[in-house]
Motif scaffolding. Sequence first.
Motif, short mmCIF file in Angstrom:
data_model
loop_
_atom_site.label_atom_id
_atom_site.label_comp_id
_atom_site.label_asym_id
_atom_site.label_seq_id
_atom_site.Cartn_x
_atom_site.Cartn_y
_atom_site.Cartn_z
N ALA A 85 30.86 28.78 29.68
CA ALA A 85 30.76 27.78 30.68
C ALA A 85 30.71 26.25 29.83
CB ALA A 85 29.59 27.77 31.67
N LEU A 86 29.72 26.37 28.91
CA LEU A 86 29.87 25.01 27.99
C LEU A 86 31.15 24.73 27.39
CD1 LEU A 86 26.25 26.11 26.44
CD2 LEU A 86 26.60 24.46 28.04
N ASN A 87 31.94 25.61 26.95
CA ASN A 87 33.09 25.36 26.48
C ASN A 87 33.99 24.73 27.38
OD1 ASN A 87 32.31 25.99 23.92
ND2 ASN A 87 33.06 27.94 23.96
N ALA A 88 33.67 25.27 28.72
CA ALA A 88 34.62 24.41 29.80
C ALA A 88 34.04 23.17 30.28
CB ALA A 88 34.71 25.58 30.91
N LYS A 89 32.88 22.76 29.37
CA LYS A 89 32.46 21.38 29.89
C LYS A 89 31.45 21.25 31.10
CE LYS A 89 34.32 19.44 26.44
NZ LYS A 89 33.66 19.34 25.12
N LYS A 90 30.93 22.52 31.41
CA LYS A 90 29.89 22.52 32.59
C LYS A 90 28.76 22.64 31.95
CE LYS A 90 33.68 23.96 35.17
NZ LYS A 90 34.31 22.75 35.61
N HIS A 91 27.83 21.86 32.81
CA HIS A 91 26.05 22.14 32.47
C HIS A 91 26.00 23.34 32.87
CE1 HIS A 91 25.83 17.62 31.37
NE2 HIS A 91 26.49 17.52 32.82
N VAL A 92 24.84 24.12 32.17
CA VAL A 92 24.51 25.31 32.58
C VAL A 92 22.86 25.53 32.90
CG1 VAL A 92 24.27 27.80 31.74
CG2 VAL A 92 26.30 26.45 31.29
N ILE A 93 22.72 26.08 33.94
CA ILE A 93 21.43 26.61 34.13
C ILE A 93 21.04 28.04 34.14
CG2 ILE A 93 19.46 26.85 36.05
CD1 ILE A 93 20.72 24.21 37.32
N CYS A 94 20.28 28.44 33.19
CA CYS A 94 20.29 29.84 33.04
C CYS A 94 18.93 30.68 33.50
CB CYS A 94 20.43 30.07 31.56
SG CYS A 94 20.96 32.06 31.09
N GLU A 95 18.81 31.74 34.07
CA GLU A 95 17.90 32.61 34.28
C GLU A 95 17.05 33.20 33.13
OE1 GLU A 95 15.50 33.36 36.30
OE2 GLU A 95 16.34 32.25 37.78
N LYS A 96 15.75 33.48 33.34
CA LYS A 96 15.06 34.02 32.20
C LYS A 96 15.21 35.39 32.05
CE LYS A 96 12.62 36.36 33.92
NZ LYS A 96 12.65 37.53 34.68
N PRO A 97 14.72 36.32 31.11
CA PRO A 97 15.05 35.85 29.86
C PRO A 97 16.38 35.12 29.40
CG PRO A 97 15.01 38.04 29.60
CD PRO A 97 15.06 37.75 31.12
N VAL A 98 16.29 34.10 28.79
CA VAL A 98 17.46 33.64 28.40
C VAL A 98 18.70 34.16 27.77
CG1 VAL A 98 16.55 32.32 26.07
CG2 VAL A 98 18.38 31.32 27.42
N THR A 99 18.01 34.92 26.78
CA THR A 99 18.89 36.16 26.17
C THR A 99 17.86 37.27 25.71
OG1 THR A 99 18.58 34.83 24.07
CG2 THR A 99 20.89 34.49 25.32
N ILE A 100 18.55 38.11 25.11
CA ILE A 100 17.80 39.54 24.55
C ILE A 100 17.20 39.07 23.11
CG2 ILE A 100 17.65 41.89 24.32
CD1 ILE A 100 19.96 42.15 26.20
N TYR A 101 18.07 38.24 22.60
CA TYR A 101 17.92 37.87 21.03
C TYR A 101 17.87 36.53 20.76
CZ TYR A 101 19.10 42.82 20.73
OH TYR A 101 19.04 44.44 21.10
N SER A 102 17.04 36.15 19.83
CA SER A 102 16.85 34.55 19.61
C SER A 102 18.08 34.05 19.03
CB SER A 102 15.61 34.41 18.77
OG SER A 102 15.62 34.98 17.52
N GLU A 103 18.90 34.97 18.12
CA GLU A 103 19.94 34.48 17.47
C GLU A 103 21.17 34.06 18.68
OE1 GLU A 103 20.50 33.89 14.48
OE2 GLU A 103 18.46 34.71 14.14
N GLU A 104 21.00 34.69 19.81
CA GLU A 104 21.95 34.41 21.01
C GLU A 104 21.70 33.10 21.58
OE1 GLU A 104 22.92 38.49 23.21
OE2 GLU A 104 20.82 37.96 23.04
N LEU A 105 20.52 32.68 21.60
CA LEU A 105 20.07 31.39 22.16
C LEU A 105 20.41 30.33 21.08
CD1 LEU A 105 18.89 29.39 24.23
CD2 LEU A 105 16.75 29.76 23.08
N ILE A 106 20.16 30.57 20.04
CA ILE A 106 20.75 29.46 18.89
C ILE A 106 22.25 29.04 19.09
CG2 ILE A 106 20.94 29.08 16.52
CD1 ILE A 106 18.04 30.55 16.15
N GLU A 107 23.04 30.26 19.39
CA GLU A 107 24.40 30.06 19.29
C GLU A 107 24.58 29.24 20.59
OE1 GLU A 107 27.20 33.44 19.26
OE2 GLU A 107 25.76 34.45 18.18
N ILE A 108 24.15 29.33 21.73
CA ILE A 108 24.13 28.68 22.93
C ILE A 108 23.88 27.24 22.84
CG2 ILE A 108 23.46 28.43 25.40
CD1 ILE A 108 22.94 31.46 25.54
N MET A 109 22.73 26.90 22.00
CA MET A 109 22.44 25.67 21.91
C MET A 109 23.46 25.03 21.09
SD MET A 109 18.35 26.65 21.24
CE MET A 109 17.75 25.12 20.44
#
Length: 360
Positions: A85-109
């Motif tokens: 969604a971010l690559n398609a230039k959308k803003h994203v609201i995400c439910e918790k827990p944001v991801t299972i692993y912290s590395e995944e959140l870093i990729e999203i950020m």
Amino acid sequence: MTNRNYQLVIVGYGGMGSYHAKLLKENQSINVVGTYDILEEKRAASLADGYKAYESLSAVLSDDAVDFVLIATPNDVHKEIAIAALNAKKHVICEKPVTIYSEELIEIMQAAKLNDRKFIVHQNRRWDEDFLTIKKVYDEQIIGNVFHIESRVQGANGIPGDWRHLKAYGGGMLLDWGVHLLDQLLFMVDSKIESVYANLSYILGDEVDDGFQVCITFENGCTSLVEVGTTNFIQLPRWYVKGTSGTAVIQDWDLNGKIVTQNRGADVEAPKPIKAGQGLTKTMAPPSELAVSTSALPKIETVMESFYDNVISVVEGKAEPIVKNEEVLRVLQLMETIFKSAETNEVIKDFDNITSKINL
Ligand code: NAD
């Protein structure tokens, strides 16, 4: 037709997806244009509720009218949907827990930064009245300097639903409820963490935890006990907090509770010994009438913007996010540390110094 400024699509139209759709009916800026769910029956439910049912995620992402994607799927697919969604230039609201692993959140950020789009996690329990009441007690030192916090939620219904029982989907109670309680705690206590010690429970025989207890000690001297249970037929209070001049308790989400503070006047009598069990005690005797005062919990004034209003303010460059991604990352890293402590049966020290920092 609507004159609301922002068009939003909900991805995952289950329990939480439909809850967001209901909440957003009241929002003046955001219009829910449609939903996408992998299940045909959920797409039919979306149509019945008056929302367009997209046939695929790519159909959502290629729709130029869509400004926001709100992710309310099971946890294992948050990352792939968020990055697409971010690559398609959308803003994203995400439910918790944001991801299972912290590395995944870093990729999203990183994807959010690269695409110049906002990514905000729905840590909605920062707005809970019970939490804001305790935060006021803590911030305003209503019971003196708070040195111990117990935060609990306890049910007797086991792990709910289907995917929450499975590791691959990011199931288990630490990821499900723990993320809320830990997010609240770290949002309130502005101090580095000195040590973490945890145990997880597997009473129900699932491959994921059905509850946990974690002791977190902060560098400012405050200790805490955070507990989630799903096999508790008698519940302890939601909050039990001790300060240098009193104790605060909140029993439940209806805000039943009280504050008891110590009086230090010359007319305060020493407690009289009482018979307790097969012995005598002065230490554990109730304080004399003049020794303590009981008062109601403080009333909170709403000081924060609502979650969705804050999202809009952030997108329009008018405010900082109330839920910051760096804070969400610290909570994910804390949960990873809790899993590790429980697995090794060790106290883990220096959490904030050993967890990875990111430089975007
Ligand atoms: P749910 O099972 O009720 O709904 C999930 C929906 O997502 C289902 O309809 C499923 O078919 C759909 N889905 C699964 N994979 C998909 C995919 N790849 N693309 C599109 N749709 C897909 O689950 P839920 O209880 O609504 O939980 C959803 C999310 O919301 C979870 O992350 C959960 O932790 C979170 N949640 C948050 C709160 C809160 O208070 N913030 C409360 C409950 C749930």
